[in-house]
Design an enzyme around this catalytic site. Structure first.
Site, PDB file in Angstrom:
ATOM      1  N   GLY A  12      -5.455  64.774 -22.686  1.00 48.65           N
ATOM      2  CA  GLY A  12      -5.184  64.353 -21.313  1.00 48.65           C
ATOM      3  C   GLY A  12      -6.392  63.854 -20.544  1.00 48.65           C
ATOM      4  O   GLY A  12      -6.376  63.823 -19.306  1.00 48.65           O
ATOM      5  N   MET A  87       2.350  60.509 -28.258  1.00 48.73           N
ATOM      6  CA  MET A  87       2.431  60.311 -29.700  1.00 48.73           C
ATOM      7  C   MET A  87       3.845  60.034 -30.206  1.00 48.73           C
ATOM      8  O   MET A  87       4.101  60.110 -31.399  1.00 48.73           O
ATOM      9  CB  MET A  87       1.828  61.526 -30.433  1.00 48.73           C
ATOM     10  CG  MET A  87       0.367  61.774 -30.091  1.00 48.73           C
ATOM     11  SD  MET A  87      -0.673  60.315 -30.335  1.00 48.73           S
ATOM     12  CE  MET A  87      -0.856  60.378 -32.117  1.00 48.73           C
ATOM     13  N   LEU A  89       7.104  57.232 -30.295  1.00 52.38           N
ATOM     14  CA  LEU A  89       7.530  55.853 -30.003  1.00 52.38           C
ATOM     15  C   LEU A  89       8.741  55.903 -29.079  1.00 52.38           C
ATOM     16  O   LEU A  89       9.627  56.737 -29.262  1.00 52.38           O
ATOM     17  CB  LEU A  89       7.966  55.175 -31.301  1.00 52.38           C
ATOM     18  CG  LEU A  89       6.994  54.277 -32.034  1.00 52.38           C
ATOM     19  CD1 LEU A  89       7.722  53.560 -33.168  1.00 52.38           C
ATOM     20  CD2 LEU A  89       6.322  53.275 -31.111  1.00 52.38           C
ATOM     21  N   ASN A 104       0.348  50.898 -22.218  1.00 49.44           N
ATOM     22  CA  ASN A 104      -0.239  51.845 -23.164  1.00 49.44           C
ATOM     23  C   ASN A 104      -1.722  51.531 -23.320  1.00 49.44           C
ATOM     24  O   ASN A 104      -2.147  50.392 -23.121  1.00 49.44           O
ATOM     25  CB  ASN A 104       0.470  51.709 -24.515  1.00 49.44           C
ATOM     26  CG  ASN A 104      -0.048  52.705 -25.547  1.00 49.44           C
ATOM     27  OD1 ASN A 104      -0.302  53.876 -25.228  1.00 49.44           O
ATOM     28  ND2 ASN A 104      -0.235  52.262 -26.786  1.00 49.44           N
ATOM     29  N   HIS A 106      -4.852  51.803 -26.165  1.00 47.22           N
ATOM     30  CA  HIS A 106      -5.074  51.974 -27.599  1.00 47.22           C
ATOM     31  C   HIS A 106      -6.578  51.909 -27.876  1.00 47.22           C
ATOM     32  O   HIS A 106      -7.255  51.001 -27.376  1.00 47.22           O
ATOM     33  CB  HIS A 106      -4.338  50.866 -28.365  1.00 47.22           C
ATOM     34  CG  HIS A 106      -4.384  51.069 -29.835  1.00 47.22           C
ATOM     35  ND1 HIS A 106      -3.621  52.021 -30.472  1.00 47.22           N
ATOM     36  CD2 HIS A 106      -5.128  50.476 -30.797  1.00 47.22           C
ATOM     37  CE1 HIS A 106      -3.890  51.996 -31.766  1.00 47.22           C
ATOM     38  NE2 HIS A 106      -4.795  51.071 -31.993  1.00 47.22           N
TER      39      HIS A 106
HETATM   40  C1  GRF Z   1      -6.868  57.857 -26.383  1.00 49.55           C
HETATM   41  O1  GRF Z   1      -7.916  57.533 -27.269  1.00 49.55           O
HETATM   42  C2  GRF Z   1      -5.865  56.734 -26.341  1.00 49.55           C
HETATM   43  O2  GRF Z   1      -6.421  55.483 -26.553  1.00 49.55           O
HETATM   44  C3  GRF Z   1      -4.942  57.077 -27.478  1.00 49.55           C
HETATM   45  O3  GRF Z   1      -4.844  58.479 -27.452  1.00 49.55           O
HETATM   46  C4  GRF Z   1      -6.047  59.033 -26.912  1.00 49.55           C
HETATM   47  C5  GRF Z   1      -5.653  59.980 -25.833  1.00 49.55           C
HETATM   48  O4  GRF Z   1      -6.744  60.753 -25.378  1.00 49.55           O
HETATM   49  N1  GRF Z   1      -3.674  56.392 -27.336  1.00 49.55           N
HETATM   50  P1  GRF Z   1      -6.572  61.701 -24.113  1.00 49.55           P
HETATM   51  O5  GRF Z   1      -5.408  62.646 -24.397  1.00 49.55           O
HETATM   52  O6  GRF Z   1      -6.295  60.835 -22.919  1.00 49.55           O
HETATM   53  O7  GRF Z   1      -7.860  62.458 -23.969  1.00 49.55           O
END
Ligand code: GRF
Length: 191
Positions: A12, A87, A89, A104, A106
């Site tokens: 988070g 996590m 879809l 989103n 990435h």
């Molecule tokens: C991030 O690296 C984001 O790009 C990916 O998942 C990770 C989430 O990290 N989709 P966090 O939970 O916000 O620390």
């Protein structure tokens, strides 16, 4: 003012960065949707008094879970959904409820390295530039139209932990800014 929901499954840190950045704006982070009972993000939401909706996908159809999510979001009149390390879809049914309004982040320069192993894959590549992508969500995995990419040059001598730290720092600097720009634009549209 525009209303944001954030979906997250883990640490988070992006949730927190967005929350901190949105707080002084007229916009509202209305709720968190999370699918992992032990996720650290739930503690962050609790500490900030943001309502959290914990959904359980186990032994259930995705449609049924998304019905529950849709019903949970309804009262907030959500304008934008930001996925931040969510996590799961989403199916077309939920995506179509918020057309063009789900984004989103990435941790790689899409279209390279989609999926859940992006940092390790880009680290293991011969690419001289690594970075992050913010994109609109479509029906595919990490395939939607790209809104913003930010990148940096690697020296080649960094450890994967160092690269990971740089990627996360770039995410925290970029995602809140882009989310606020989108909220500003939606606010403008609705006035
Ligand atoms: C991030 O690296 C984001 O790009 C990916 O998942 C990770 C989430 O990290 N989709 P966090 O939970 O916000 O620390």
């Amino acid at each position: 003012m525009a209303n944001l929901a954030i979906f997250a499954s883990g640490e988070g840190s992006n949730f927190q960065a967005i929350l901190d950045a949105v707080r002084p704006t007229p916009h509202a982070v209305c709720c968190l949707v999370c699918d992992q009972a032990k996720a650290r993000v739930l503690g962050r939401a609790h500490a900030a008094a943001i309502p959290a909706h914990l959904v359980d996908y186990r032994r259930r159809k995705r449609d049924e879970v998304e019905e529950e999510i849709g019903a949970a979001l309804e009262p907030y009149r959500i304008d934008l959904i930001a996925l931040a390390g969510y996590m799961k879809l989403l199916t077309p049914r939920l995506i179509d409820r918020y057309p063009g309004r789900i984004v989103n982040i990435h941790p790689a320069l899409l279209p390279k390295y989609p999926g859940t192993n992006a940092i390790a894959e880009s680290y293991g590549s011969a690419d001289a530039r690594l970075g992050i992508t913010i994109h609109r969500v479509d029906y595919g995995m990490d395939t939607g139209p790209i809104l913003v990419q930010e990148s940096f040059d690697r020296t080649g001598s960094e450890s994967i932990e160092e690269i990971e730290r740089r990627i996360h720092a770039l995410e925290h600097a970029t995602y809140p800014r882009v989310v606020i720009e989108l909220l500003d634009a939606l606010d403008h549209v609705s006035r």
